[in-house]
Design an enzyme around this catalytic site. Structure first.
Site, short mmCIF file in Angstrom:
data_model
loop_
_atom_site.label_atom_id
_atom_site.label_comp_id
_atom_site.label_asym_id
_atom_site.label_seq_id
_atom_site.Cartn_x
_atom_site.Cartn_y
_atom_site.Cartn_z
N GLY A 160 0.81 -1.21 0.00
CA GLY A 160 0.00 0.00 0.00
C GLY A 160 0.84 1.26 0.00
O GLY A 160 0.68 2.13 -0.84
N MET A 212 4.69 3.20 2.07
CA MET A 212 5.90 2.97 2.85
C MET A 212 6.35 4.24 3.55
O MET A 212 6.41 5.31 2.95
CB MET A 212 6.99 2.45 1.89
CG MET A 212 8.30 2.16 2.58
SD MET A 212 8.11 0.85 3.83
CE MET A 212 9.37 1.36 4.99
N GLU A 213 6.70 4.06 4.83
CA GLU A 213 6.93 5.19 5.73
C GLU A 213 8.36 5.72 5.72
O GLU A 213 8.80 6.28 6.73
CB GLU A 213 6.58 4.73 7.15
CG GLU A 213 7.54 3.69 7.78
CD GLU A 213 7.08 2.23 7.65
OE1 GLU A 213 6.29 1.94 6.73
OE2 GLU A 213 7.54 1.40 8.46
N HIS A 217 -1.58 6.39 8.69
CA HIS A 217 -0.73 5.27 9.12
C HIS A 217 0.75 5.56 8.84
O HIS A 217 1.59 5.45 9.73
CB HIS A 217 -1.19 4.00 8.38
CG HIS A 217 -0.40 2.78 8.71
ND1 HIS A 217 -0.82 1.84 9.62
CD2 HIS A 217 0.79 2.33 8.24
CE1 HIS A 217 0.07 0.87 9.70
NE2 HIS A 217 1.06 1.13 8.86
N GLU A 218 1.04 5.95 7.60
CA GLU A 218 2.45 6.17 7.25
C GLU A 218 3.00 7.37 8.02
O GLU A 218 4.14 7.36 8.47
CB GLU A 218 2.62 6.38 5.75
CG GLU A 218 2.03 5.25 4.87
CD GLU A 218 2.45 3.86 5.27
OE1 GLU A 218 3.56 3.68 5.82
OE2 GLU A 218 1.66 2.91 5.06
N HIS A 264 3.86 6.40 11.56
CA HIS A 264 5.11 5.62 11.67
C HIS A 264 6.31 6.50 12.01
O HIS A 264 7.32 6.00 12.50
CB HIS A 264 5.40 4.91 10.33
CG HIS A 264 4.87 3.52 10.23
ND1 HIS A 264 5.00 2.57 11.24
CD2 HIS A 264 4.25 2.87 9.20
CE1 HIS A 264 4.46 1.42 10.83
NE2 HIS A 264 4.00 1.57 9.61
N GLU A 292 4.05 -2.21 13.49
CA GLU A 292 2.84 -2.31 12.67
C GLU A 292 1.57 -2.42 13.51
O GLU A 292 0.58 -1.76 13.23
CB GLU A 292 2.95 -3.46 11.67
CG GLU A 292 4.06 -3.27 10.63
CD GLU A 292 3.95 -1.97 9.83
OE1 GLU A 292 2.89 -1.32 9.87
OE2 GLU A 292 4.95 -1.60 9.17
N1 PHE Z 1 5.72 -0.71 6.28
C1 PHE Z 1 4.66 -0.52 5.35
C2 PHE Z 1 3.45 -0.13 6.16
O1 PHE Z 1 2.87 -0.80 6.88
C3 PHE Z 1 4.28 -1.73 4.56
C4 PHE Z 1 5.31 -2.22 3.61
C5 PHE Z 1 6.05 -3.33 3.91
C6 PHE Z 1 5.51 -1.57 2.42
C7 PHE Z 1 6.99 -3.83 3.04
C8 PHE Z 1 6.44 -2.05 1.55
C9 PHE Z 1 7.17 -3.18 1.84
O2 PHE Z 1 3.01 0.93 6.17
ZN ZN Z 2 2.82 0.15 8.69
#
Ligand code: PHE
Ligand code: ZN
Length: 860
Positions: A258, A260-261, A294-295, A298, A317
């Site tokens: 989805g 990435m943070e 969410h991002e 993080h 997470e």
């Molecule tokens: N860390 C990201 C999230 O939860 C998810 C993710 C994991 C994206 C691995 C890319 C690769 O927001």
């Molecule tokens: Zn996450």
């Protein structure tokens, strides 16, 4: 015949890295097929690992052009996973490693590391992608400040942190906050920015930008608004402020997940950024808001405090999902959000927990970490935090979180650290609670009740019994602590005992209320206070009473759902007629204009076919997908026939004339309107849906009408018109690919998917497009499980085709097979044959090998 089986990584083997990294300097000379990466990394001996150690650096698919230590050329020993410099070749104290490598972003179809998407360079490093960019200790407990120089003729050059220099053909970025390599990011492309600003509560001015391709600027407003609200909310609710001068978000079309943070530079799947009323549904808007939050969240829960190792993934997470759920409940309706979250939890996590892929929230072993970004780690991880909060109370939770940020800022932490802050802040022993992290499986909670009248009022007793079925590798399940929220109602509907939390710690345990005037009706597990299955025999009368009177909105919905499940189970197993008690109960909710439309919409939706299959399986029956499908349809038609006037009235009343607004109230009205339409379409042959499709002014109603038309088997013209109108828009065409196999008649599903896979727009290397088609097919329960095995074969064929190109997405989509052991011998034999065919394929990725093997183990 096969390569040596890949070795699992074990939590028990954790040891700190022998060196610390005090600084990282990277220079990228970008070129699509031959990018040069120069790295300078300052290492120092790690006091936590005394003695002399080899220098081991991770690295995959890198061409090493030169390597130096303190300026002197060295020749490390290279293998497929990295390189080693012997301890004897290293200075005794701190030293600097320098390397130049060449990589090929164009050839990178796995979308991990540095790759190209639509002419733009971008990166994805979590979990272990940085090792495809340069040699480095690619593990989350190695944290360092980064300086990055990008050299490229492309106009926009971005990386983490703050911009610290730029000129013609280059830009430089400095990230002062120590971070693990998985949070590194780089983007270069011909992009445009939608800009805004935010001033933090201590007065820091932050420049916000969302970077997209030209032409997409007018679909960023909702994402930007969500970002600003997230930043404010994290200050208000958690006291967390942003810590850089800029916050950048980039939308890319090719992305495995989805979003990435990455520190200061979030990278998003474009479907979670771009939205306009014409192109995005209300559900899309809600997801965009939630994932932007969410991002952003993080930044504190994941980035400032990260994970010691990937076994601790739920540390960031689970907590960040919990936080984004709280945010959405504050922005929208809390009861509606809770019901939505429980629906997802049951559909995704319970299914995982009850099958061959069950694993603890904190796993103890993995072969490929990418296979552990699961509903259990994310959604159950969030539920566990919700329980913790219920047990220690809101104040205790706040104190524990303050202590967590205080104590662990700048560190790579563990679940033990997390639980310790709760123990220290609240004085509670969480030894038993920890089982929620270490033990897999969904506990089943059974209840019996007793009533004894007395002179000073009667005594009411609830006795609970907990039992968790075995999961792969874990046969014995000791009792867990379960917070059970209970309220008691009078037979007239008044609440006599308001919600309280019962703390169950034993296998069997009773709780008593004294001095009651009459025998109460219990409302158990209010708000879904623990992720368990509640097994309680309740007669239809009591369920109907709770559907009409429960003061807890979640349990009110739950009562209706249980009624529907009971009714459907009787129709499927005993050829019963549709229940009038159920239909009248739903009719009362439908007609109650005092209730939130979004809540009414949720009440009207019947349990999914997959949910029914699991319920029947749990009850010891072998589910028949065709029969489940047919009876569920029959019940929907019966509801529509009996409630037609009310459905018609509400359908008309819930129109949202005027300018489109994505707010929760308007979205709720549209949800209820479409729920009515879906039912009415069962008896009008799609007549009303056809009218709505012609007139709809927004994607929610357009896609909703299209869905009803497909289900009614009269969508041909509408599908052609929809494709024609939207053929330039990838995200909308994804919907077109997903809806057809998901909603067509089960017997047609494999053929529809087959035909779509030959459509010129089926760009299968794009993860969104692949997921649309395969995910759509597997969402059609009876279609996916067609007795012929045609869908199984189709799905296996495509997994095998995608695997060499993008193993991560292939492995993820293989979960379509995870519940196969529920079904009859014929279907099982067909799935087994497909899994065996997958497993026997030479050169299969580690990702898909692990998944297919674990799924295959179901019936071994
Ligand atoms: N860390 C990201 C999230 O939860 C998810 C993710 C994991 C994206 C691995 C890319 C690769 O927001
Ligand atoms: Zn996450």
């Amino acid at each position: 015949m096969k390569d040596a089986a890949p070795q699992p990584t074990l939590l028990a083997d954790y040891a700190p890295y022998p060196f610390t990294v005090t600084g990282v300097d990277l220079t990228f000379r970008l070129s699509p097929a031959a990018t040069r990466v120069l790295s300078r990394v300052a290492f120092a001996p790690n006091p936590a690992r005394p003695g002399r150690h080899d220098l081991r650096l991770d690295g995959e698919r890198l061409a090493l052009l030169s390597a130096r230590i303190d300026g002197r050329a060295v020749t490390p020993a290279e293998d497929a996973a990295g390189l080693t410099v012997a301890a004897d070749d290293l200075p005794e104290g701190p030293f600097t490693w320098e390397a130049e490598v060449e990589i090929d972003p164009v050839a990178n179809t796995a979308l991990e590391g540095l790759y190209m998407s639509g002419g733009m360079f971008c990166t994805q490093c979590e979990a272990e992608g940085f090792r495809k960019i340069t040699f480095y200790p690619d593990r989350p407990d190695v944290m360092a400040p980064f300086k990055v120089r990008i050299e490229s003729g492309l106009p926009v050059l971005l990386s983490n942190g703050n911009p610290t220099g730029a000129g013609k053909g280059w830009a430089e970025w400095t990230d002062p906050w120590p971070k693990p390599a998985y949070l590194f990011a780089l983007v270069a492309g011909d992009l445009v920015a939608v800009r805004d600003g935010f001033t933090t509560r201590s007065g820091r001015k932050v420049d916000l930008a969302i970077w997209v391709r030209k032409g997409d600027e007018d679909r960023c407003a909702y994402a930007m608004d969500s970002l600003r609200r997230s930043m404010k909310w994290d200050e208000d609710a958690y006291g967390r402020e942003y810590d850089l001068d800029v916050f950048n978000i980039v939308a890319v079309d090719d992305f495995n997940m989805g979003a990435m943070e990455n520190k200061g530079l979030n990278i998003f799947n474009s479907k979670l950024v771009l939205a306009s009323p014409e192109t995005a549904t209300d559900a899309d808007f809600e997801r965009i808001e939630g994932v932007i939050a969410h991002e952003y969240f993080h930044n504190w829960t994941g980035n400032r405090i990260t994970c010691r190792d990937w076994f601790q993934l739920c540390l960031k997470e689970g907590l960040t999902v919990f936080r984004d759920q709280q945010f959405t409940s504050d922005m929208r309706s809390a009861p509606v959000k809770r019901i939505e979250d429980v629906l997802t939890l049951r559909a995704r996590q319970f299914r995982e927990d009850m099958g061959p892929l069950a694993h603890p929230v904190r796993p103890e072993s993995y072969i490929e970490i990418n296979n552990f970004y699961t509903a259990t780690v994310y959604e159950k991880g969030a539920e566990v935090i919700g329980m913790l909060k219920r047990l220690v109370g809101d104040d205790g939770y706040r104190r524990a979180l303050d202590l967590y940020f205080d104590r662990h800022d700048g560190e790579a932490a563990t679940i033990e650290d997390w639980l310790k802050v709760f123990e220290d802040a609240t004085g509670r022993d969480l030894g038993q609670f920890k089982r929620w992290y270490t033990d897999a499986g969904t506990p089943r909670l059974s209840v019996s009740e007793a009533w004894s009248p007395g002179k000073e009022g009667g005594t009411y007793t609830l006795t609970f019994h907990q039992k968790t079925p075995p999961t792969p590798g874990q046969d014995v399940k000791p009792a867990r602590v379960i917070p059970i929220a209970v309220g008691l109602l009078n037979p007239n509907g008044d609440e006599v005992v308001p919600t309280g939390i019962l703390e169950m710690t034993e296998v069997t345990q009773s709780f008593r209320w004294e001095g009651l005037a009459t025998r109460p009706v219990p409302s158990i597990l209010r708000g879904f206070s623990a992720p368990v299955v509640l097994d309680r025999e309740v007669d239809a009368k009591e369920r109907a009473f709770l559907l009409a009177h429960d003061t807890d909105p979640f349990n009110r919905w739950e009562a209706g759902r249980a009624l529907a499940k009971d009714a459907l189970a009787r129709m499927i197993c005993q050829a019963a007629e549709p229940s009038h008690a159920l239909i009248d109960g739903l009719g009362a909710v439908l007609a109650d204009d005092g209730l939130d439309p979004a809540f009414r919409a949720l009440c009207l939706a019947l349990p999914s076919e997959d949910d029914l299959a699991q319920t029947l399986h749990d009850a010891g029956a072998v589910p028949d997908p065709d029969r489940i499908h047919a009876e569920r349809l029959r019940l929907e038609a019966a509801i529509a026939r009996r409630l037609e006037p009310a459905l018609e009235r509400v359908y008309a009343a819930m129109a949202t004339p005027g300018a489109f607004s994505p707010d929760a109230a308007s979205a709720g009205r549209r949800a209820l309107r479409l729920a009515c339409l879906a039912l009415l379409s069962r008896i009008d042959g799609g007549e009303r849906a056809a009218v709505l499709f012609e007139t709809a002014g927004n994607m929610t109603e357009s896609a909703g009408a299209l869905a009803s038309l497909i289900a009614a088997g009269r969508a041909e013209g509408a599908l052609a018109a929809f494709h024609d109108r939207w053929k330039g828009n990838r995200l909308v065409i994804d919907k077109w690919f997903a809806l057809q196999p998901a909603l067509c008649a089960p017997e047609a599903a494999a053929g529809v998917a087959e035909r779509l896979s030959r459509h010129p727009d089926f760009d299968w290397k794009n993860p969104n497009r692949f997921r649309a088609l395969l995910g759509g097919l597997s969402a059609n329960h009876a279609g996916f499980h067609a007795a012929s095995g045609a869908s199984y074969r189709f799905c296996a064929d495509w997994l095998l085709r995608l695997d060499p190109v993008n193993p991560q997405t292939a492995a993820r989509m293989s979960t379509a097979f995870q519940s196969w052991a529920r079904y009859d011998d014929g279907r099982k034999a067909r799935v087994r044959a497909e899994l065996d065919r997958i497993l026997a394929t030479p050169g299969l990725s580690r990702d898909l090998t692990e998944m297919a093997g674990r799924i295959r183990g179901a019936d071994a």
